[in-house]
Design an enzyme around this catalytic site. Structure first.
Site, PDB file in Angstrom:
ATOM      1  N   HIS A   1      -3.485  -1.642  -5.017  1.00  0.00           N
ATOM      2  CA  HIS A   1      -3.418  -0.573  -4.018  1.00  0.00           C
ATOM      3  C   HIS A   1      -2.479   0.530  -4.487  1.00  0.00           C
ATOM      4  O   HIS A   1      -1.403   0.772  -3.938  1.00  0.00           O
ATOM      5  CB  HIS A   1      -2.993  -1.091  -2.650  1.00  0.00           C
ATOM      6  CG  HIS A   1      -3.489  -0.200  -1.548  1.00  0.00           C
ATOM      7  ND1 HIS A   1      -4.410  -0.607  -0.617  1.00  0.00           N
ATOM      8  CD2 HIS A   1      -3.230   1.095  -1.274  1.00  0.00           C
ATOM      9  CE1 HIS A   1      -4.688   0.402   0.199  1.00  0.00           C
ATOM     10  NE2 HIS A   1      -3.971   1.453  -0.193  1.00  0.00           N
TER      11      HIS A   1
ATOM     12  N   ASP B   1      -8.173   2.682   4.278  1.00  0.00           N
ATOM     13  CA  ASP B   1      -7.717   3.098   2.947  1.00  0.00           C
ATOM     14  C   ASP B   1      -8.101   4.535   2.609  1.00  0.00           C
ATOM     15  O   ASP B   1      -8.743   4.814   1.585  1.00  0.00           O
ATOM     16  CB  ASP B   1      -8.262   2.150   1.871  1.00  0.00           C
ATOM     17  CG  ASP B   1      -7.742   0.742   2.000  1.00  0.00           C
ATOM     18  OD1 ASP B   1      -6.962   0.473   2.928  1.00  0.00           O
ATOM     19  OD2 ASP B   1      -8.129  -0.108   1.174  1.00  0.00           O
TER      20      ASP B   1
ATOM     21  N   SER C   1     -13.440  -0.371   1.968  1.00  0.00           N
ATOM     22  CA  SER C   1     -12.970  -1.698   1.613  1.00  0.00           C
ATOM     23  C   SER C   1     -14.112  -2.682   1.837  1.00  0.00           C
ATOM     24  O   SER C   1     -14.696  -2.720   2.920  1.00  0.00           O
ATOM     25  CB  SER C   1     -11.774  -2.079   2.494  1.00  0.00           C
ATOM     26  OG  SER C   1     -11.375  -3.413   2.284  1.00  0.00           O
TER      27      SER C   1
ATOM     28  N   ASP D   1       0.815  -1.223   0.000  1.00  0.00           N
ATOM     29  CA  ASP D   1       0.000   0.000   0.000  1.00  0.00           C
ATOM     30  C   ASP D   1       0.848   1.272   0.000  1.00  0.00           C
ATOM     31  O   ASP D   1       0.691   2.145   0.863  1.00  0.00           O
ATOM     32  CB  ASP D   1      -0.940   0.012   1.211  1.00  0.00           C
ATOM     33  CG  ASP D   1      -1.589  -1.330   1.487  1.00  0.00           C
ATOM     34  OD1 ASP D   1      -1.915  -2.030   0.510  1.00  0.00           O
ATOM     35  OD2 ASP D   1      -1.775  -1.677   2.661  1.00  0.00           O
TER      36      ASP D   1
ATOM     37  N   GLU E   1     -11.490  -2.025  -2.922  1.00  0.00           N
ATOM     38  CA  GLU E   1     -10.877  -1.218  -1.861  1.00  0.00           C
ATOM     39  C   GLU E   1      -9.879  -0.244  -2.469  1.00  0.00           C
ATOM     40  O   GLU E   1      -9.801  -0.096  -3.690  1.00  0.00           O
ATOM     41  CB  GLU E   1     -10.193  -2.125  -0.839  1.00  0.00           C
ATOM     42  CG  GLU E   1      -9.130  -3.035  -1.408  1.00  0.00           C
ATOM     43  CD  GLU E   1      -8.631  -4.053  -0.382  1.00  0.00           C
ATOM     44  OE1 GLU E   1      -9.234  -4.155   0.701  1.00  0.00           O
ATOM     45  OE2 GLU E   1      -7.633  -4.742  -0.668  1.00  0.00           O
TER      46      GLU E   1
END
Length: 332
Positions: A289, A147, A164, A27, A219
């Protein structure tokens, strides 16, 4: 309640640099400040890396030396492993948003810390944690507060996209100081979902994955303004499964930050739409991500992939973006 986070002073001279394609991150998000690139990613206390050239990276001291007290009190089982940060510069300081969560549950919250500088050698370097921004609660909210991503529109209003699984990706206005949300959280729009019918139940989750989230596998929203459009990037299918990861990135766009976001075929992302941007191949089991940033006039797609040549370990990937026909595409 505010908490001052005093970082442990550690010499970084002995820490060797590593090439971008070899550092293990989840991420990632990046920003450039005073000629240095800063990368923040999921990890104990939030992982930090720095680079002078986007090629060679050196690990820095994590943002938090200990888990935020408020998070330990709010999230059962939280031990300091913090997910999916986002970094923005506004009001003459850096804002670092982050996620704390119980895995597979929407027992989650988003927090924010600020710092006047990112240079860890500066005497003014100090992260001030401002605590919780928004929280999701099982049985009360059908969304998941993780997120986060912040964007400011052409009128100067800032927004946070997040979410998400569950009911998908959400959008809410932020206060001028970026420390709290504004508006009724019960009225937040869903800006992206894998469900074509918003009123339908989620399909069952895949075997071995959290069941209470259902199968609405979307997400990691990221909003980016380009060519008169707001582009919504998201990740679908499943991360975090090593060699079984199926992560991939989709995108849609809108003339307004509030949407609706439509894909290349005109299908709304909050009704199952989203044009494929990048997926796994023989070298990567899954990719996702992502963040997007412009450095010196070039747009970069910043994300992690599960390395098919290294036991599915998550690695940093950076790819240049082009915009043929007004849509993002990874440069060949």
């Amino acid at each position: 309640m505010f908490f001052l986070l005093i970082l442990v002073s550690t010499s970084l001279k002995s820490l060797a640099q590593q090439p971008a394609g070899q550092i293990s991150v989840h991420d990632p998000v990046m920003i450039k400040a005073a000629g240095t690139y800063y990368l923040f990613s999921t990890g104990m206390g939030i992982s930090v890396w720095t680079s002078p050239d986007l090629k060679n990276w050196k690990p820095g001291t994590p943002v938090f030396s200990a888990g935020p007290v408020w998070a330990e009190q709010s999230i059962p089982g939280f031990k300091g492993h913090i997910w999916a940060p986002d970094i923005v510069y506004k009001n003459n300081r850096y804002y670092l948003y982050y996620s704390v969560s119980a895995f597979g549950k929407n027992t989650s919250a988003i927090g924010v810390a600020t710092n006047p500088t990112l240079d860890q050698s500066s005497p003014t370097y100090l992260w001030t944690d401002h605590g919780e921004v928004i929280r999701s609660i099982p049985g009360e909210t059908n969304w998941n507060a993780i997120d986060p991503n912040i964007i400011t529109d052409e009128k100067g209003q800032s927004w946070m996209a997040f979410g998400s699984f569950w009911d998908g990706l959400k959008l809410i206005r932020m206060s001028a100081d970026l420390l709290r949300t504004e508006g009724d959280i019960r009225q937040m729009p869903t800006i992206a979902s894998r469900k074509e019918d918003p009123d339908s139940a989620n399909p069952p989750a895949l075997e071995g994955l959290p069941q209470d989230a259902g199968g609405n596998s979307i997400e990691a929203p990221f909003l980016y303004k380009k060519n008169g459009f707001y582009y919504l990037f998201a990740s679908v299918d499943y991360c975090c499964q090593g060699v079984k990861s199926t992560y991939k990135m989709i995108v849609g766009r809108s003339k307004t930050v509030e949407g609706p976001y439509l894909d290349k075929q005109g299908k709304a992302m909050n009704r199952g739409g989203g044009s494929l941007l990048l997926e796994g191949d023989q070298n990567w089991y899954g990719t996702g991500h992502n963040a997007v940033a412009n450095f010196d006039g070039t747009d970069y797609l910043i994300f992690h992939g599960y390395d098919a040549h290294d036991q599915g370990k998550p690695k940093l990937r950076l790819e240049k973006l082009d915009w043929p026909g007004g849509w993002p595409a990874v440069r060949k």
